[in-house]
Write an enzyme that holds these catalytic residues in place. Structure first.
Site, PDB file in Angstrom:
ATOM      1  N   HIS A 282      31.295 -52.183 -27.449  1.00  0.00           N
ATOM      2  CA  HIS A 282      30.474 -51.517 -26.435  1.00  0.00           C
ATOM      3  C   HIS A 282      31.337 -51.176 -25.229  1.00  0.00           C
ATOM      4  O   HIS A 282      32.181 -51.963 -24.781  1.00  0.00           O
ATOM      5  CB  HIS A 282      29.238 -52.331 -26.077  1.00  0.00           C
ATOM      6  CG  HIS A 282      29.428 -53.532 -25.198  1.00  0.00           C
ATOM      7  ND1 HIS A 282      29.444 -53.451 -23.824  1.00  0.00           N
ATOM      8  CD2 HIS A 282      29.569 -54.839 -25.495  1.00  0.00           C
ATOM      9  CE1 HIS A 282      29.575 -54.669 -23.306  1.00  0.00           C
ATOM     10  NE2 HIS A 282      29.665 -55.523 -24.303  1.00  0.00           N
ATOM     11  N   ASP A 294      34.360 -57.878 -20.445  1.00  0.00           N
ATOM     12  CA  ASP A 294      33.101 -57.569 -21.127  1.00  0.00           C
ATOM     13  C   ASP A 294      32.642 -56.157 -20.769  1.00  0.00           C
ATOM     14  O   ASP A 294      31.942 -55.957 -19.788  1.00  0.00           O
ATOM     15  CB  ASP A 294      32.040 -58.582 -20.708  1.00  0.00           C
ATOM     16  CG  ASP A 294      30.721 -58.382 -21.436  1.00  0.00           C
ATOM     17  OD1 ASP A 294      30.708 -57.699 -22.480  1.00  0.00           O
ATOM     18  OD2 ASP A 294      29.702 -58.905 -20.950  1.00  0.00           O
ATOM     19  N   GLU A 326      24.867 -51.233 -24.392  1.00  0.00           N
ATOM     20  CA  GLU A 326      24.729 -52.520 -25.071  1.00  0.00           C
ATOM     21  C   GLU A 326      24.112 -53.550 -24.152  1.00  0.00           C
ATOM     22  O   GLU A 326      23.297 -54.384 -24.578  1.00  0.00           O
ATOM     23  CB  GLU A 326      26.114 -52.993 -25.551  1.00  0.00           C
ATOM     24  CG  GLU A 326      26.091 -54.264 -26.409  1.00  0.00           C
ATOM     25  CD  GLU A 326      26.241 -55.565 -25.626  1.00  0.00           C
ATOM     26  OE1 GLU A 326      26.214 -56.629 -26.242  1.00  0.00           O
ATOM     27  OE2 GLU A 326      26.390 -55.515 -24.374  1.00  0.00           O
ATOM     28  N   GLU A 327      24.495 -53.490 -22.878  1.00  0.00           N
ATOM     29  CA  GLU A 327      24.018 -54.488 -21.919  1.00  0.00           C
ATOM     30  C   GLU A 327      22.521 -54.353 -21.635  1.00  0.00           C
ATOM     31  O   GLU A 327      21.926 -55.238 -21.035  1.00  0.00           O
ATOM     32  CB  GLU A 327      24.802 -54.388 -20.613  1.00  0.00           C
ATOM     33  CG  GLU A 327      26.296 -54.664 -20.756  1.00  0.00           C
ATOM     34  CD  GLU A 327      26.616 -56.127 -21.036  1.00  0.00           C
ATOM     35  OE1 GLU A 327      25.669 -56.938 -21.157  1.00  0.00           O
ATOM     36  OE2 GLU A 327      27.804 -56.456 -21.137  1.00  0.00           O
ATOM     37  N   ASP A 355      33.658 -57.705 -29.222  1.00  0.00           N
ATOM     38  CA  ASP A 355      32.988 -57.821 -27.915  1.00  0.00           C
ATOM     39  C   ASP A 355      33.579 -59.020 -27.182  1.00  0.00           C
ATOM     40  O   ASP A 355      33.383 -60.161 -27.594  1.00  0.00           O
ATOM     41  CB  ASP A 355      31.486 -58.005 -28.133  1.00  0.00           C
ATOM     42  CG  ASP A 355      30.689 -57.871 -26.852  1.00  0.00           C
ATOM     43  OD1 ASP A 355      31.294 -57.864 -25.777  1.00  0.00           O
ATOM     44  OD2 ASP A 355      29.455 -57.773 -26.935  1.00  0.00           O
ATOM     45  N   HIS A 455      29.660 -61.215 -16.491  1.00  0.00           N
ATOM     46  CA  HIS A 455      28.633 -60.445 -15.793  1.00  0.00           C
ATOM     47  C   HIS A 455      28.727 -60.595 -14.270  1.00  0.00           C
ATOM     48  O   HIS A 455      27.722 -60.502 -13.574  1.00  0.00           O
ATOM     49  CB  HIS A 455      27.231 -60.834 -16.280  1.00  0.00           C
ATOM     50  CG  HIS A 455      26.917 -60.287 -17.640  1.00  0.00           C
ATOM     51  ND1 HIS A 455      25.665 -60.359 -18.192  1.00  0.00           N
ATOM     52  CD2 HIS A 455      27.686 -59.641 -18.550  1.00  0.00           C
ATOM     53  CE1 HIS A 455      25.679 -59.795 -19.400  1.00  0.00           C
ATOM     54  NE2 HIS A 455      26.907 -59.347 -19.627  1.00  0.00           N
TER      55      HIS A 455
END
Length: 517
Positions: A282, A294, A326-327, A355, A455
């Site tokens: 992603h 990420d 994707e998130e 990922d 994140h």
């Protein structure tokens, strides 16, 4: 960026033993020239892509999230590299709502004992005591706060609480109030939808309270449909609100919903178009930061492998995919798979997903295709176990330890697994804590997250472990060559029998391949 591997392992060293797995898995491909080709995939090339993604984030207010200029620029960069490498590139647009937080949210206890809780900024900065959820609605509500089926003190194990998971939890709830709900058992979307249906004008979902489940989470409602403000909160903030006597609370969120994003799909001009080997990562990040680990790490590694193999006449067709959104709940890959015809699905013989392949406190995790680790995770479709064995052989050949990880629904492999396509891939860990056994295998620090910047705004160019990145990039290059030249691919051949296949079963059996369809 941590580009110096801890034990001096780079992509060249990691691919030095390629001839062994190639010879085992694909006799026709046991060619030292192919191993030499794999060595051209360098960690320096991957790092260059990561630096470019960091610059894109810097120019895009610190983010590459779907629906932002940072994602658009990431898409265009990846597509440009792939076109230059000789691929046929498709930008697949998909319609879907995304949410962007415009201004900092507000959570206040108005009475008793007025207090303002520390917010999480929309972009950048540390997590506060609460955070707006992706797909939350907007609003500014001041109302009584009603606790919903809480477990305080928290139970001994995660998911003891079922707060908000059933409509019956809201029996007697007063429409127009705010709902205080606890994490546990069901996903946040279920809790928020049940609260909305009961007439709540906003929802606070606080963490459950066990070790590792106390802080504020950045999370998603996984799609539109919740039109009221919804935030996550730390366990301490939620417990404080729960223990207040008849509290009145103000909750404000300021969100805009954007529409649409893109996948980038690159198709080789070589190889049997009825035997597609598909790779994916992603490309989007989260609002909070640049998303360099990420999932810049997976995207950059896949992109570098693709760039080096674009003009190589493989036996099977290589396809490289870079997923949007994707998130927001695997939106891009789900759209892609849902829009494949039955014939197109049958042509995809396997899908490999990457990922987060450079986590700072990494473990080398291989997707457990057959649940042989007996951790309770689902087994993948037939053939997934063979993919797992290939990556195990790669690391074993290097004398490098590895562990399994469940084929859960947290990344884009799940979209393909649900369609019955064999899946596999690699992962180096996210917010979970590294175990003592993993510390013994990989170094690093037990009891600390694999990626403490998961994140967060600090997921930048300095948040990537060079050793993990090199080892995993070598594994991706190995898989591309093994499956690109293999006569037999994992899993059953599910293509319908046609007259053309019956009369000419070996029509694409030469290395020159066939023209793109």
């Amino acid at each position: 960026m941590r580009i110096t591997p801890r034990r001096g392992i780079g992509v060249a060293a990691a691919t030095a033993a390629l001839v062994i797995p190639l010879a085992t898995a694909a006799p026709a491909a046991a060619d030292p020239g192919l191993a030499a080709l794999a060595r051209t995939v360098t960690v320096r090339g991957v790092e260059n892509h990561l630096r470019h993604l960091q610059r894109i984030a810097d120019a895009g207010h610190g983010t590459r999230a779907a629906g932002t200029p940072g994602y658009t620029a990431s898409r265009d960069y990846v597509a440009g590299v792939l076109r230059k490498a000789g691929y046929t590139v498709t930008l697949q647009e998909f319609p879907r709502f995304f949410t962007t937080e415009l201004s900092t949210a507000v959570l206040q206890r108005v009475s008793p004992d007025p207090r303002t809780f520390t917010p999480t900024p929309p972009r950048g900065g540390s997590l506060g005591e609460f955070a707006t959820m992706a797909y939350s609605g907007s609003g500014d509500v001041t109302a009584p706060l009603r606790a919903v089926d809480l477990v305080l003190p928290p139970g001994p194990a995660p998911n003891t609480s079922t707060s908000g998971c059933e409509a019956a939890d809201f029996a007697g709830f007063t429409a127009g109030d705010l709902a205080l709900v606890q994490r546990g058992t069901c996903n946040y979307r279920v809790k928020a939808l049940n609260a909305q249906a009961a007439g709540a004008r906003g929802v606070i979902i606080f963490n459950e309270g066990q070790p590792g489940r106390t802080g504020t989470e950045r999370s998603s409602l996984l799609g539109v449909g919740v039109d009221i403000p919804v935030v996550t909160a730390s366990f301490a903030a939620g417990e404080e609100l729960a223990r207040a006597a008849a509290p009145t609370v103000r909750l404000r969120t300021d969100v805009v919903r954007d529409y649409g994003s893109y996948n980038v799909i690159a198709e080789s001009r070589f190889g049997d178009p009825d035997k597609v080997v598909q790779f994916g990562a992603h490309l989007d990040g989260v609002d909070a930061g640049p998303g360099v680990n990420d999932n810049g790490s997976g995207s950059a590694a896949v992109l570098e492998v693709a760039a080096r193999l674009g003009r190589i006449p493989t036996r099977n067709r290589l396809r490289f995919s870079f997923w949007g959104a994707e998130e927001y709940g695997l939106v891009g890959s789900q759209h892609y798979v849902a829009n494949l015809s039955a014939e197109e699905k049958a042509r995809i013989r396997l899908y490999l997903n990457f990922d987060m392949v450079g986590s700072p406190n990494y473990a080398l995790k291989i997707y457990d295709g057959d649940d042989s680790d007996a951790t309770g995770g689902p087994a993948g479709p037939p053939g997934s176990d063979e993919i797992e064995k290939l990556f195990e052989k790669y690391f074993d050949t290097l004398g490098q330890g590895h562990v399994g990880t469940d084929l859960d629904a947290r990344s884009d492999h799940d979209s393909f697994a649900q369609a019955g396509i064999p899946v596999g891939g690699l992962f180096t860990g996210a917010e979970e804590l590294k175990t003592p056994a993993e510390q013994a295998l990989f170094g690093g620090t037990a009891g600390v997250p694999y990626d403490s910047c998961y994140h967060e705004a600090c997921d930048d160019i300095d948040n990537v472990n060079g050793e993990a990145l090199a080892l995993n990039t070598g594994a991706i290059a190995t898989a591309a060559l093994v499956y690109g030249f293999a006569r037999d691919l994992p899993g059953p051949d599910t293509r319908p029998v046609t007259v053309a296949r019956t009369l000419a079963p070996a029509a694409h059996d030469d290395h020159a391949g066939a023209p793109a369809r």
